[in-house]
Scaffold this active site. Structure first.
Site, PDB file in Angstrom:
ATOM      1  N   HIS A 171     -18.121  -3.961  49.804  1.00 38.22           N
ATOM      2  CA  HIS A 171     -19.073  -4.049  48.696  1.00 38.22           C
ATOM      3  C   HIS A 171     -20.494  -3.893  49.220  1.00 38.22           C
ATOM      4  O   HIS A 171     -21.014  -4.780  49.893  1.00 38.22           O
ATOM      5  CB  HIS A 171     -18.894  -5.400  47.997  1.00 38.22           C
ATOM      6  CG  HIS A 171     -19.745  -5.585  46.785  1.00 38.22           C
ATOM      7  ND1 HIS A 171     -20.722  -6.555  46.708  1.00 38.22           N
ATOM      8  CD2 HIS A 171     -19.756  -4.933  45.596  1.00 38.22           C
ATOM      9  CE1 HIS A 171     -21.292  -6.507  45.517  1.00 38.22           C
ATOM     10  NE2 HIS A 171     -20.721  -5.524  44.828  1.00 38.22           N
ATOM     11  N   GLU A 226     -18.766   1.221  49.535  1.00 38.90           N
ATOM     12  CA  GLU A 226     -19.328   1.417  48.204  1.00 38.90           C
ATOM     13  C   GLU A 226     -20.831   1.650  48.259  1.00 38.90           C
ATOM     14  O   GLU A 226     -21.593   0.708  48.504  1.00 38.90           O
ATOM     15  CB  GLU A 226     -19.048   0.180  47.345  1.00 38.90           C
ATOM     16  CG  GLU A 226     -19.599   0.326  45.934  1.00 38.90           C
ATOM     17  CD  GLU A 226     -19.980  -0.996  45.289  1.00 38.90           C
ATOM     18  OE1 GLU A 226     -19.866  -1.087  44.062  1.00 38.90           O
ATOM     19  OE2 GLU A 226     -20.413  -1.919  46.019  1.00 38.90           O
ATOM     20  N   ASP A 263     -23.911   2.120  45.936  1.00 40.12           N
ATOM     21  CA  ASP A 263     -24.520   2.173  44.611  1.00 40.12           C
ATOM     22  C   ASP A 263     -25.602   3.256  44.673  1.00 40.12           C
ATOM     23  O   ASP A 263     -26.411   3.281  45.616  1.00 40.12           O
ATOM     24  CB  ASP A 263     -25.170   0.841  44.250  1.00 40.12           C
ATOM     25  CG  ASP A 263     -24.147  -0.269  44.036  1.00 40.12           C
ATOM     26  OD1 ASP A 263     -22.984   0.048  43.759  1.00 40.12           O
ATOM     27  OD2 ASP A 263     -24.537  -1.451  44.166  1.00 40.12           O
ATOM     28  N   HIS A 269     -28.929  -1.010  45.371  1.00 40.90           N
ATOM     29  CA  HIS A 269     -28.182  -1.752  44.356  1.00 40.90           C
ATOM     30  C   HIS A 269     -28.719  -1.504  42.958  1.00 40.90           C
ATOM     31  O   HIS A 269     -27.960  -1.450  41.988  1.00 40.90           O
ATOM     32  CB  HIS A 269     -28.221  -3.244  44.671  1.00 40.90           C
ATOM     33  CG  HIS A 269     -27.561  -4.098  43.629  1.00 40.90           C
ATOM     34  ND1 HIS A 269     -26.300  -3.826  43.135  1.00 40.90           N
ATOM     35  CD2 HIS A 269     -27.989  -5.206  42.980  1.00 40.90           C
ATOM     36  CE1 HIS A 269     -25.980  -4.732  42.227  1.00 40.90           C
ATOM     37  NE2 HIS A 269     -26.984  -5.580  42.113  1.00 40.90           N
ATOM     38  N   GLU A 321     -20.999   4.224  42.925  1.00 35.45           N
ATOM     39  CA  GLU A 321     -21.242   3.784  41.556  1.00 35.45           C
ATOM     40  C   GLU A 321     -22.475   4.500  41.019  1.00 35.45           C
ATOM     41  O   GLU A 321     -23.533   4.505  41.655  1.00 35.45           O
ATOM     42  CB  GLU A 321     -21.463   2.281  41.476  1.00 35.45           C
ATOM     43  CG  GLU A 321     -21.743   1.822  40.034  1.00 35.45           C
ATOM     44  CD  GLU A 321     -22.170   0.380  39.918  1.00 35.45           C
ATOM     45  OE1 GLU A 321     -22.747   0.021  38.866  1.00 35.45           O
ATOM     46  OE2 GLU A 321     -21.936  -0.397  40.878  1.00 35.45           O
TER      47      GLU A 321
END
Length: 742
Positions: free
Chosen positions: A204, A231, A233, A246, A348
């Site tokens: 994460h 991941e 973002d 983020h 993401e």
């Protein structure tokens, strides 16, 4: 506790005990100092060799019993030695032929007579690793090689023995010659993932619990820690480049201009002091510095800082750049070239509606364009996620088809009090709960491959597992849950500050992946379930240099009980202790088909509160077994020494096999005074290890203990434990299969 309640509890315990107070109808004992022929023994102490303590081989108590196939008497298996592997290199593994006479009254004690033994050995070198007697011709096996605990004779006359060190199944000829290499125990139960696949560990924002999030260093550490995916973002720069942050806001300011939260040091850069803006992000006015107001070159002059400094410190502040998506892909490729390990990306698209409104960019299109440009479009190595719905539908129906790619999409589902912002912006008042109904999950499956669910949809705030995962799986959706963190502040009280306990509960619920700030922890927990073999710390691989931290079973937790089913085809092995990752107090009952060599999980046995382990297993019929269960107490501290009838056909609400108490060994009736320790007609059996049970007939069973030679404490602090053999008449008859008993 009030005295009246104490008396009430004692009376309840007494009534329960008396309800299962089976009757002692025979008793015999073998003296602790009983020896058979053989070389001197007892020279080892804590791994150091000294002078032998004994001139020959002690019988060492019993850990398994069967009828002698010859038709007369019994065969008992001696335990592995002097209590530990490093003490037992000169203790030879043997089965003893034994005659038993139960006695009739206290004046006529029963007798245990040894009539020879079967020496377990490996002259044909079937054991593929070094054993103690490696260089000898007979290669007699010792208690430093295997910890033998149960055995059974197969219809072909061969002998199967259960071991705790592997745990292994050992296959011998009738005269004790090892016939094949030890059979390992597979880590069979697995996890209820969508397709039975191993769960993914998703770093994460990288290893954001140990490095500033969304930096190449955080991603590198995550990969080294065992993450399957990392991941990033994604937000957009002024010149249209995707970078990993983020949020679009890279430093949030309070009304008086102080930094409230930041992922870069931009607020400390005087050259950028005029870039402060107030914007509305998903309906909330936020003042700060925004990524879309800086070019990539300007962002590259900044350095990452820890977003949660009060929790994680500032040791790495100012050391790492803000990476582009292309640079993250390059890192993944570099790791693959260096190690051969293929790690995936889980990008993401952050706030697609906001990015379109404020920056005039389609972040989903930018993502696909970048992935194509970087030639990173393998659907096995990319998941695209979003908290919004519309951009995922656009990716599925328009953007990806036009680009000639087809990557799996994941619909993120946040907490019930939040909503997909594209819904809100369109005047739709629904919240994320609307995406969790069965109908909604089926709809998600039309455009996405999975759901990325906030973990409270899976484990509620009371620590109870919900049906979310099973319902999503019925819709054909993967479930990747977020976010799992090690810090106590993020854990429910029930986990007692143990982050692994939370992860294990989610895995048992069937999640297909975990987003975690601490991928090393996640990889370790998943490894507990996906290690191909069940291994104790004494497994031979660890003796050859591998770290015993990889063990999935507590020491001496292997096959304490071994029994051949009445069909003569199925060998049942009951582990003494839980496999790492299983619920505490639940033991695996494994089934091994002698003809196909296939393993299966026959069920799970649940220990009683206060129970520590099982001692033995013996068949009653094709679906029922007797199980010995015990605590770790002896003498006056002993509480639980029991015989249960276990059913393979009936289960408790928690899925464990149903069991029924048939004899409390701490409260047997002895009206004849057969045993010397009987007091007022009551006999107790307070040894630590009671490891032998055998059905004699429909209402009589044989039970015996292991004396852990030369241990003391069962019958007195300074009294050596003897081997006691009990004939017990049950209050209710068993339903025996043909061939069970004699």
């Amino acid at each position: 506790m009030k005295p009246s309640l104490t008396r009430a509890a004692a009376l309840l315990a007494l009534s329960l005990s008396l309800a299962h107070a089976a009757t002692l109808v025979g008793y015999a004992e073998l003296k602790a100092d009983t020896f058979t022929s053989g070389p001197p023994s007892g020279a080892w102490n804590g791994g150091l060799r000294g002078a032998p303590r004994f001139s020959s081989q002690p019988v060492q108590g019993f850990s398994g019993v069967q009828f002698d196939p010859s038709g007369s008497g019994f065969i008992f298996l001696s335990d592995n030695g002097f209590g530990a592997r490093n003490n037992s290199a000169d203790a030879l593994l043997r089965l003893h032929r034994v005659d038993l006479k139960p006695g009739s009254v206290s004046a006529q004690r029963g007798q245990v007579t040894l009539k020879g033994f079967i020496a377990l050995r490996d002259p044909d070198r079937k054991v593929p690793w070094q054993i103690v007697n490696e260089a000898s011709a007979e290669r007699l096996l010792t208690g430093a090689d295997f910890d033998v605990e149960g055995f059974a004779f197969a219809p072909d006359g061969t002998l199967w023995v259960g071991d705790e060190f592997g745990p292994y199944l050992l296959h011998f000829s009738a005269d004790g010659r090892l016939l094949e290499a030890p059979v390992s125990t597979p880590n069979l139960p697995g996890l209820p993932t969508l397709r039975g696949q191993a769960p993914l560990i998703i770093g994460h924002r990288g290893s954001s619990g140990t490095r500033p999030e969304h930096t190449l260093e955080a991603y590198r550490v995550a990969i080294e820690a065992g993450a399957d995916f990392i991941e990033p973002d994604l937000v957009v720069t002024k010149d249209g480049v995707l970078v990993a942050r983020h949020e679009p806001v890279i430093a949030v300011l309070s009304p008086d201009g102080k930094v409230q939260e930041a992922t870069t040091d931009v607020a400390a850069r005087p050259e950028f002091k005029d870039r402060v803006r107030t914007k509305t992000l998903d309906g909330q006015a936020i003042t700060g510095y925004w990524a879309e107001d800086f070019t990539l070159a300007e962002l590259k002059t900044m350095r990452a800082v820890e977003r949660l400094p009060q929790l994680r410190g500032r040791a790495y502040d100012g050391r790492f750049e803000v990476p582009t998506l292309a640079e993250v892909i390059a890192l993944v490729r570099e790791v693959e070239a260096r190690t051969g390990r293929k790690v995936g990306l889980y990008p993401e698209t952050k706030h697609p509606t906001f990015v379109a409104q404020v920056a005039g960019r389609d972040i989903s299109q930018l993502l696909i364009d970048t992935l194509k440009k970087e030639h990173f479009t393998d659907p096995a190595r990319v998941f695209i996620q979003s908290f919004e719905v519309g951009n995922l539908r656009a990716l599925k129906t328009r953007i990806m088809p036009a680009a000639g790619v087809n990557l799996p999409l994941v619909q993120l589902v946040s907490s019930p009090d939040e909503a997909p912002y594209d819904w809100t912006a369109a005047g739709d008042g629904r919240k994320y709960g609307a995406l969790t109904t069965d109908a909604a999950l089926r709809d998600i499956a039309t455009y996405a491959s999975g759901v990325g669910a906030y973990k409270r949809w899976i484990i509620d705030d009371q620590g109870r597992t919900t049906d979310f995962v099973s319902r999503a799986h019925r819709a054909g959706l993967l479930v990747h849950s977020w976010t799992f963190r090690n810090e106590p502040t993020y854990l429910l009280p029930a986990y007692a500050n143990d982050p692994e306990a939370e992860m294990r509960q989610a895995l048992r619920a069937g999640v297909d992946g975990l987003f975690t700030d601490f991928p090393a922890t996640g990889a370790r927990v998943v490894g507990q379930y996906t290690t191909p073999e069940v291994r104790s710390p004494q497994h031979h691989a660890f003796m050859q240099g591998a770290g015993s931290a990889e063990a999935t079973l507590a020491g001496s937790g292997g096959f304490e009980g071994l029994a051949l089913g009445p069909d003569g085809r199925s060998l049942y092995g009951l582990l003494e202790k839980p496999v790492l990752g299983d619920l505490p107090g639940q033991l695996r009952l494994m089934r091994f088909d002698l003809s196909t060599r296939a393993w299966a999980l026959a069920g799970r046995y649940a220990l009683e509160s206060g129970g520590e382990a099982i001692g033995d297993l013996t068949p009653v019929n094709d679906h029922e077994f007797l199980v010995l269960e015990r605590d770790n107490g002896s003498g006056e501290s002993a509480r639980i020494k029991r015989v249960y009838l276990l059913s393979l056909r009936e289960k408790n609400p928690d899925g464990t096999l149903k069991k029924t108490l048939v004899a409390d060994l701490m409260a047997l009736r002895d009206p004849q005074g057969l045993a010397p320790s009987t007091k007022a007609g009551r006999f107790g059996f307070p040894y630590v290890t009671i490891e032998n049970v055998l059905v004699l007939d429909a209402q009589t069973i044989l039970v015996a203990n292991d004396n852990n030679y030369p241990a003391t404490g069962g019958r007195g602090k300074d009294v050596k434990d003897v081997s006691e053999v009990l004939w017990i008449k049950l209050d209710s008859p068993l339903t025996l299969a043909p061939g069970v008993g004699r």
